[in-house]
Design a protein around this motif. Structure first.
Motif, PDB file in Angstrom:
ATOM      1  N   ALA A  32     134.686 152.312  99.977  1.00 34.13           N
ATOM      2  CA  ALA A  32     135.949 151.588  99.795  1.00 34.13           C
ATOM      3  C   ALA A  32     136.047 150.419 100.765  1.00 34.13           C
ATOM      4  O   ALA A  32     136.440 149.308 100.384  1.00 34.13           O
ATOM      5  CB  ALA A  32     137.127 152.551  99.992  1.00 34.13           C
ATOM      6  N   ALA A  33     135.671 150.650 102.014  1.00 36.02           N
ATOM      7  CA  ALA A  33     135.726 149.590 103.027  1.00 36.02           C
ATOM      8  C   ALA A  33     134.786 148.444 102.657  1.00 36.02           C
ATOM      9  O   ALA A  33     135.120 147.265 102.843  1.00 36.02           O
ATOM     10  CB  ALA A  33     135.371 150.159 104.394  1.00 36.02           C
ATOM     11  N   ARG A  34     133.625 148.792 102.107  1.00 42.35           N
ATOM     12  CA  ARG A  34     132.677 147.764 101.663  1.00 42.35           C
ATOM     13  C   ARG A  34     133.310 146.897 100.577  1.00 42.35           C
ATOM     14  O   ARG A  34     133.217 145.662 100.615  1.00 42.35           O
ATOM     15  CB  ARG A  34     131.406 148.431 101.125  1.00 42.35           C
ATOM     16  N   MET A  35     133.980 147.536  99.622  1.00 44.00           N
ATOM     17  CA  MET A  35     134.617 146.788  98.541  1.00 44.00           C
ATOM     18  C   MET A  35     135.765 145.926  99.061  1.00 44.00           C
ATOM     19  O   MET A  35     135.945 144.784  98.636  1.00 44.00           O
ATOM     20  CB  MET A  35     135.127 147.744  97.462  1.00 44.00           C
ATOM     21  N   LEU A  36     136.553 146.470  99.979  1.00 44.52           N
ATOM     22  CA  LEU A  36     137.687 145.726 100.522  1.00 44.52           C
ATOM     23  C   LEU A  36     137.244 144.511 101.336  1.00 44.52           C
ATOM     24  O   LEU A  36     138.046 143.601 101.572  1.00 44.52           O
ATOM     25  CB  LEU A  36     138.558 146.643 101.392  1.00 44.52           C
ATOM     26  N   ALA A  37     135.994 144.491 101.751  1.00 42.56           N
ATOM     27  CA  ALA A  37     135.469 143.358 102.510  1.00 42.56           C
ATOM     28  C   ALA A  37     134.707 142.375 101.632  1.00 42.56           C
ATOM     29  O   ALA A  37     134.256 141.325 102.109  1.00 42.56           O
ATOM     30  CB  ALA A  37     134.554 143.864 103.629  1.00 42.56           C
TER      31      ALA A  37
ATOM     32  N   ILE B 276     142.875 147.339 104.467  1.00 45.15           N
ATOM     33  CA  ILE B 276     143.702 146.836 103.373  1.00 45.15           C
ATOM     34  C   ILE B 276     144.306 145.479 103.736  1.00 45.15           C
ATOM     35  O   ILE B 276     144.295 144.544 102.930  1.00 45.15           O
ATOM     36  CB  ILE B 276     144.809 147.855 103.006  1.00 45.15           C
ATOM     37  N   THR B 277     144.824 145.357 104.938  1.00 43.95           N
ATOM     38  CA  THR B 277     145.486 144.111 105.330  1.00 43.95           C
ATOM     39  C   THR B 277     144.494 142.995 105.653  1.00 43.95           C
ATOM     40  O   THR B 277     144.844 141.817 105.545  1.00 43.95           O
ATOM     41  CB  THR B 277     146.417 144.332 106.545  1.00 43.95           C
ATOM     42  N   ALA B 278     143.258 143.341 106.015  1.00 42.42           N
ATOM     43  CA  ALA B 278     142.261 142.329 106.366  1.00 42.42           C
ATOM     44  C   ALA B 278     141.362 141.940 105.195  1.00 42.42           C
ATOM     45  O   ALA B 278     140.423 141.165 105.370  1.00 42.42           O
ATOM     46  CB  ALA B 278     141.405 142.833 107.534  1.00 42.42           C
ATOM     47  N   ARG B 279     141.635 142.451 104.014  1.00 44.75           N
ATOM     48  CA  ARG B 279     140.792 142.151 102.856  1.00 44.75           C
ATOM     49  C   ARG B 279     140.840 140.651 102.544  1.00 44.75           C
ATOM     50  O   ARG B 279     141.767 139.957 102.991  1.00 44.75           O
ATOM     51  CB  ARG B 279     141.238 142.983 101.648  1.00 44.75           C
ATOM     52  N   PRO B 280     139.904 140.143 101.750  1.00 48.85           N
ATOM     53  CA  PRO B 280     139.914 138.723 101.389  1.00 48.85           C
ATOM     54  C   PRO B 280     141.248 138.308 100.768  1.00 48.85           C
ATOM     55  O   PRO B 280     141.868 139.083 100.031  1.00 48.85           O
ATOM     56  CB  PRO B 280     138.765 138.605 100.373  1.00 48.85           C
ATOM     57  N   VAL B 281     141.672 137.096 101.052  1.00 54.76           N
ATOM     58  CA  VAL B 281     142.993 136.619 100.643  1.00 54.76           C
ATOM     59  C   VAL B 281     143.220 136.714  99.133  1.00 54.76           C
ATOM     60  O   VAL B 281     144.311 137.055  98.681  1.00 54.76           O
ATOM     61  CB  VAL B 281     143.197 135.158 101.122  1.00 54.76           C
ATOM     62  N   ALA B 282     142.200 136.422  98.346  1.00 54.88           N
ATOM     63  CA  ALA B 282     142.366 136.400  96.889  1.00 54.88           C
ATOM     64  C   ALA B 282     142.240 137.780  96.252  1.00 54.88           C
ATOM     65  O   ALA B 282     142.491 137.936  95.057  1.00 54.88           O
ATOM     66  CB  ALA B 282     141.350 135.450  96.262  1.00 54.88           C
TER      67      ALA B 282
END
Length: 200
Positions: A116-121, A151-157
């Motif tokens: 999940a963390a990989r996807m969120l990044a 969750i809050t640091a994920r890419p802007v788009a």
């Protein structure tokens, strides 16, 4: 035009003005964080509806399912067979009340969270669904601050959808949209078996 029609036209004109004003105010372009929670049926179904919507626009999607995995579901079958472009990962241990193995569940949750963390990044993903993540926080299988930071640091788009009951106030606070599905009546409580294509 009748008086009734005039009143209707006037009410609709006022409604349109409100909608137009709200659209004009919404000028920030970025991904959104959505929490689908509550004790009612339909949280995961709604999230997978968003998966279909995103795929319809040719967007890139990632899905991580916590808890589920022992029993095949229609969404899993469809994604694996019809949508191989979806980055799909499943914890695969089934429900925690079946395993009754806290240390094993924590290890599985941490391994799944790494995906999940990989996807969120990953800025290439337009939408990430974290299905049943709330249980991992409720049972203290995952560190809350680590999850919220990702969750809050994920890419802007990138948009993210989290499903599951509860999850805590800190999770609700970082989400842009929180919807609660309320359980008013459920067939299962009346002794009706879960139905393929409806419940799983």
């Amino acid at each position: 035009m009748s008086t009734k029609d005039e009143r209707h036209a006037e009410a609709m004109a006022k409604q349109k003005a409100k909608v137009d004003a709200n659209i004009a105010r919404a000028d920030e372009e970025r991904g959104v964080a959505v929490l689908l929670t509550g004790n009612g049926k339909g949280k995961s179904s709604s999230a997978f509806g968003m998966v279909m919507r995103a795929l319809g626009y040719g967007q890139s999607v990632g899905v991580v399912q916590f808890i589920k995995g022992k029993q095949l579901s229609g969404e899993e079958i469809y994604l694996r067979e019809k949508c191989p472009q979806v980055d799909f990962y499943q914890m695969g241990t089934g429900f925690t009340w079946n395993t009754q193995d806290r240390s094993g569940d924590i290890a599985a949750a941490e391994k799944t969270w790494a995906e999940a963390a990989r996807m969120l990044a990953d800025e290439r993903l337009d939408l990430v669904v974290l299905d049943e993540l709330t249980y991992m926080l409720a049972y203290d299988y995952l560190d809350e601050s680590t999850v919220l930071s990702a969750i809050t640091a994920r890419p802007v788009a990138q948009s993210v959808v989290v499903t599951g009951r509860g999850g805590g106030s800190a999770l609700r606070d970082v989400m842009d949209t929180v919807s609660e599905v309320k359980d008013i009546k459920h067939a299962f409580k009346a002794g009706i078996k879960a139905r393929k294509g409806v419940d799983f």
